[in-house]
Scaffold this motif. Structure first.
Motif, PDB file in Angstrom:
ATOM      1  N   PHE A  72      11.999-101.402  45.118  1.00 25.61           N
ATOM      2  CA  PHE A  72      10.598-101.497  44.697  1.00 25.61           C
ATOM      3  C   PHE A  72      10.276-102.849  44.073  1.00 25.61           C
ATOM      4  O   PHE A  72       9.105-103.202  43.904  1.00 25.61           O
ATOM      5  CB  PHE A  72      10.298-100.401  43.663  1.00 25.61           C
ATOM      6  CG  PHE A  72      11.170-100.495  42.437  1.00 25.61           C
ATOM      7  CD1 PHE A  72      10.803-101.278  41.351  1.00 25.61           C
ATOM      8  CD2 PHE A  72      12.383 -99.822  42.387  1.00 25.61           C
ATOM      9  CE1 PHE A  72      11.623-101.380  40.237  1.00 25.61           C
ATOM     10  CE2 PHE A  72      13.209 -99.918  41.273  1.00 25.61           C
ATOM     11  CZ  PHE A  72      12.827-100.707  40.198  1.00 25.61           C
ATOM     12  N   LEU A  73      11.304-103.619  43.714  1.00 26.73           N
ATOM     13  CA  LEU A  73      11.113-104.851  42.948  1.00 26.73           C
ATOM     14  C   LEU A  73      11.105-106.053  43.888  1.00 26.73           C
ATOM     15  O   LEU A  73      12.079-106.288  44.600  1.00 26.73           O
ATOM     16  CB  LEU A  73      12.250-104.992  41.931  1.00 26.73           C
ATOM     17  CG  LEU A  73      12.123-106.083  40.868  1.00 26.73           C
ATOM     18  CD1 LEU A  73      10.957-105.787  39.931  1.00 26.73           C
ATOM     19  CD2 LEU A  73      13.421-106.196  40.068  1.00 26.73           C
ATOM     20  N   PRO A  74      10.011-106.831  43.909  1.00 27.66           N
ATOM     21  CA  PRO A  74      10.012-108.048  44.732  1.00 27.66           C
ATOM     22  C   PRO A  74      11.137-108.984  44.303  1.00 27.66           C
ATOM     23  O   PRO A  74      11.448-109.093  43.118  1.00 27.66           O
ATOM     24  CB  PRO A  74       8.636-108.670  44.446  1.00 27.66           C
ATOM     25  CG  PRO A  74       7.793-107.538  43.949  1.00 27.66           C
ATOM     26  CD  PRO A  74       8.733-106.629  43.212  1.00 27.66           C
ATOM     27  N   ARG A  80      13.208-109.592  36.114  1.00 25.62           N
ATOM     28  CA  ARG A  80      12.770-108.384  35.399  1.00 25.62           C
ATOM     29  C   ARG A  80      13.920-107.392  35.263  1.00 25.62           C
ATOM     30  O   ARG A  80      14.003-106.658  34.273  1.00 25.62           O
ATOM     31  CB  ARG A  80      11.610-107.711  36.137  1.00 25.62           C
ATOM     32  CG  ARG A  80      10.411-108.595  36.404  1.00 25.62           C
ATOM     33  CD  ARG A  80       9.788-109.129  35.143  1.00 25.62           C
ATOM     34  NE  ARG A  80       8.545-109.827  35.414  1.00 25.62           N
ATOM     35  CZ  ARG A  80       7.897-110.589  34.547  1.00 25.62           C
ATOM     36  NH1 ARG A  80       8.397-110.752  33.338  1.00 25.62           N
ATOM     37  NH2 ARG A  80       6.773-111.190  34.871  1.00 25.62           N
ATOM     38  N   LEU A  81      14.798-107.377  36.256  1.00 26.71           N
ATOM     39  CA  LEU A  81      15.963-106.493  36.169  1.00 26.71           C
ATOM     40  C   LEU A  81      16.887-106.946  35.046  1.00 26.71           C
ATOM     41  O   LEU A  81      17.399-106.121  34.280  1.00 26.71           O
ATOM     42  CB  LEU A  81      16.703-106.460  37.505  1.00 26.71           C
ATOM     43  CG  LEU A  81      17.958-105.581  37.558  1.00 26.71           C
ATOM     44  CD1 LEU A  81      17.613-104.116  37.297  1.00 26.71           C
ATOM     45  CD2 LEU A  81      18.652-105.722  38.915  1.00 26.71           C
ATOM     46  N   ASN A  82      17.105-108.256  34.924  1.00 28.08           N
ATOM     47  CA  ASN A  82      17.900-108.778  33.806  1.00 28.08           C
ATOM     48  C   ASN A  82      17.308-108.352  32.468  1.00 28.08           C
ATOM     49  O   ASN A  82      18.028-107.924  31.551  1.00 28.08           O
ATOM     50  CB  ASN A  82      17.951-110.309  33.854  1.00 28.08           C
ATOM     51  CG  ASN A  82      18.840-110.838  34.956  1.00 28.08           C
ATOM     52  OD1 ASN A  82      18.569-110.615  36.132  1.00 28.08           O
ATOM     53  ND2 ASN A  82      19.894-111.537  34.585  1.00 28.08           N
ATOM     54  N   GLN A  83      15.982-108.484  32.348  1.00 32.58           N
ATOM     55  CA  GLN A  83      15.324-108.104  31.096  1.00 32.58           C
ATOM     56  C   GLN A  83      15.528-106.622  30.803  1.00 32.58           C
ATOM     57  O   GLN A  83      15.840-106.236  29.669  1.00 32.58           O
ATOM     58  CB  GLN A  83      13.828-108.416  31.187  1.00 32.58           C
ATOM     59  CG  GLN A  83      13.512-109.896  31.232  1.00 32.58           C
ATOM     60  CD  GLN A  83      12.030-110.163  31.453  1.00 32.58           C
ATOM     61  OE1 GLN A  83      11.351-109.423  32.163  1.00 32.58           O
ATOM     62  NE2 GLN A  83      11.529-111.224  30.846  1.00 32.58           N
ATOM     63  N   CYS A  84      15.359-105.812  31.825  1.00 31.47           N
ATOM     64  CA  CYS A  84      15.511-104.364  31.691  1.00 31.47           C
ATOM     65  C   CYS A  84      16.911-104.004  31.201  1.00 31.47           C
ATOM     66  O   CYS A  84      17.076-103.218  30.256  1.00 31.47           O
ATOM     67  CB  CYS A  84      15.210-103.724  33.041  1.00 31.47           C
ATOM     68  SG  CYS A  84      15.958-102.135  33.357  1.00 31.47           S
ATOM     69  N   LEU A 184      10.931-100.304  34.246  1.00 33.15           N
ATOM     70  CA  LEU A 184      10.907-101.260  35.352  1.00 33.15           C
ATOM     71  C   LEU A 184      10.327-100.613  36.605  1.00 33.15           C
ATOM     72  O   LEU A 184       9.463-101.198  37.280  1.00 33.15           O
ATOM     73  CB  LEU A 184      12.325-101.770  35.623  1.00 33.15           C
ATOM     74  CG  LEU A 184      12.458-102.879  36.668  1.00 33.15           C
ATOM     75  CD1 LEU A 184      11.854-104.181  36.161  1.00 33.15           C
ATOM     76  CD2 LEU A 184      13.922-103.092  37.049  1.00 33.15           C
ATOM     77  N   MET A 185      10.766 -99.413  36.934  1.00 31.51           N
ATOM     78  CA  MET A 185      10.270 -98.725  38.125  1.00 31.51           C
ATOM     79  C   MET A 185       8.782 -98.422  38.018  1.00 31.51           C
ATOM     80  O   MET A 185       8.069 -98.399  39.030  1.00 31.51           O
ATOM     81  CB  MET A 185      11.063 -97.433  38.352  1.00 31.51           C
ATOM     82  CG  MET A 185      12.483 -97.669  38.831  1.00 31.51           C
ATOM     83  SD  MET A 185      13.290 -96.156  39.417  1.00 31.51           S
ATOM     84  CE  MET A 185      13.462 -95.262  37.887  1.00 31.51           C
TER      85      MET A 185
END
Length: 249
Positions: A72-74, A80-84, A184-185
């Protein structure tokens, strides 16, 4: 109530060279359930960013990896995944240690000026979409002494002076990571970014850095959408740096 993803399947390994490598081998043979965790008491060749190794005394720390499929993540929003992940770990550690826990860019967890947890994220991309992410976490829990040349390790034992149950901590950490993954999702990018900056090590403080091979005194002003560290010195000169372009001194 959201269904738990991270930690929904836990595979315990008595010993392995690297939980990230084990997860990658699993992905080469089949498609494990999203959130599958591979955890071990004895990781013999743990890895950090680039060529860094990770010291972990057998049976004393949390060493595990898990698999996500963030399709789902461009791809241009992969930071953003790192932040999450960093926030999920930070949230958890703050439940145990309430003072001076921060995220050192991009995703290490610090107690004061010492590293209590490291993360290695390995992404696979096909075209403009994520195929999978393998996230490896090494958290110093019950280890009292560190013998490697790592410059600044610290453990919960060093800070709190008491031994913790690794089993209980792992379950709590999976839940904490899962809460942030659901954010995130759900596309809560602004909240993740704001929380990340609010927890960022040295944010707004003057510090010494090696930037493009030159020692500079600068202030961290933020992080770009692409994950570059933003710095500015007192003369107004600014930098946007990736991992290989800046070093904390």
């Amino acid at each position: 109530m959201f269904k738990q993803i991270i930690g929904s399947h836990v595979i315990r390994l008595p010993e392995t060279a690297s939980t990230n490598l084990h997860a990658l081998r699993e992905l080469n043979s089949h498609r494990p359930a999203e959130g599958s965790v591979y955890i071990t008491d004895n990781q013999t060749q743990g890895r950090g960013l680039e060529t860094n190794s990770w010291e972990s005394e057998p049976g004393k720390n949390l060493t595990f990896s898990f698999i996500l499929y963030p399709s789902f993540l461009p791809v241009d929003k992969q930071f953003r995944l790192n932040q999450c992940i960093a926030l999920g770990i930070s949230d958890f550690v703050k439940q145990m240690i309430t003072d001076r826990i921060t995220v050192k860019w991009p995703n290490d967890i610090y107690y004061r000026d010492k590293k209590i947890c490291g993360t290695l994220i390995q992404n696979s991309v096909i075209g403009s979409s994520f195929d999978y992410s393998v996230i490896g976490i090494g958290m110093n829990v019950n280890q009292a002494e560190f013998l490697s040349e790592a410059p600044n390790p610290v453990s919960m034992m060093n800070v709190l002076g008491i031994e913790q149950s690794l089993e209980n901590l792992s379950l709590q950490l999976f839940q904490s990571l899962d809460r942030r993954y659901w954010q995130l999702m759900n596309g809560e990018f602004e909240k993740l970014s704001a929380d990340y900056l609010n927890n960022l090590y040295r944010m707004g403080e003057i510090g010494k850095y090696m930037i493009h091979g030159i020692e500079e005194e600068a202030r961290i002003t933020g992080v770009s959408n692409y994950g570059h560290l933003l710095l500015k010195n007192v003369n107004g000169k600014s930098w946007s740096c990736d991992l290989k372009e800046v070093k904390y001194l």
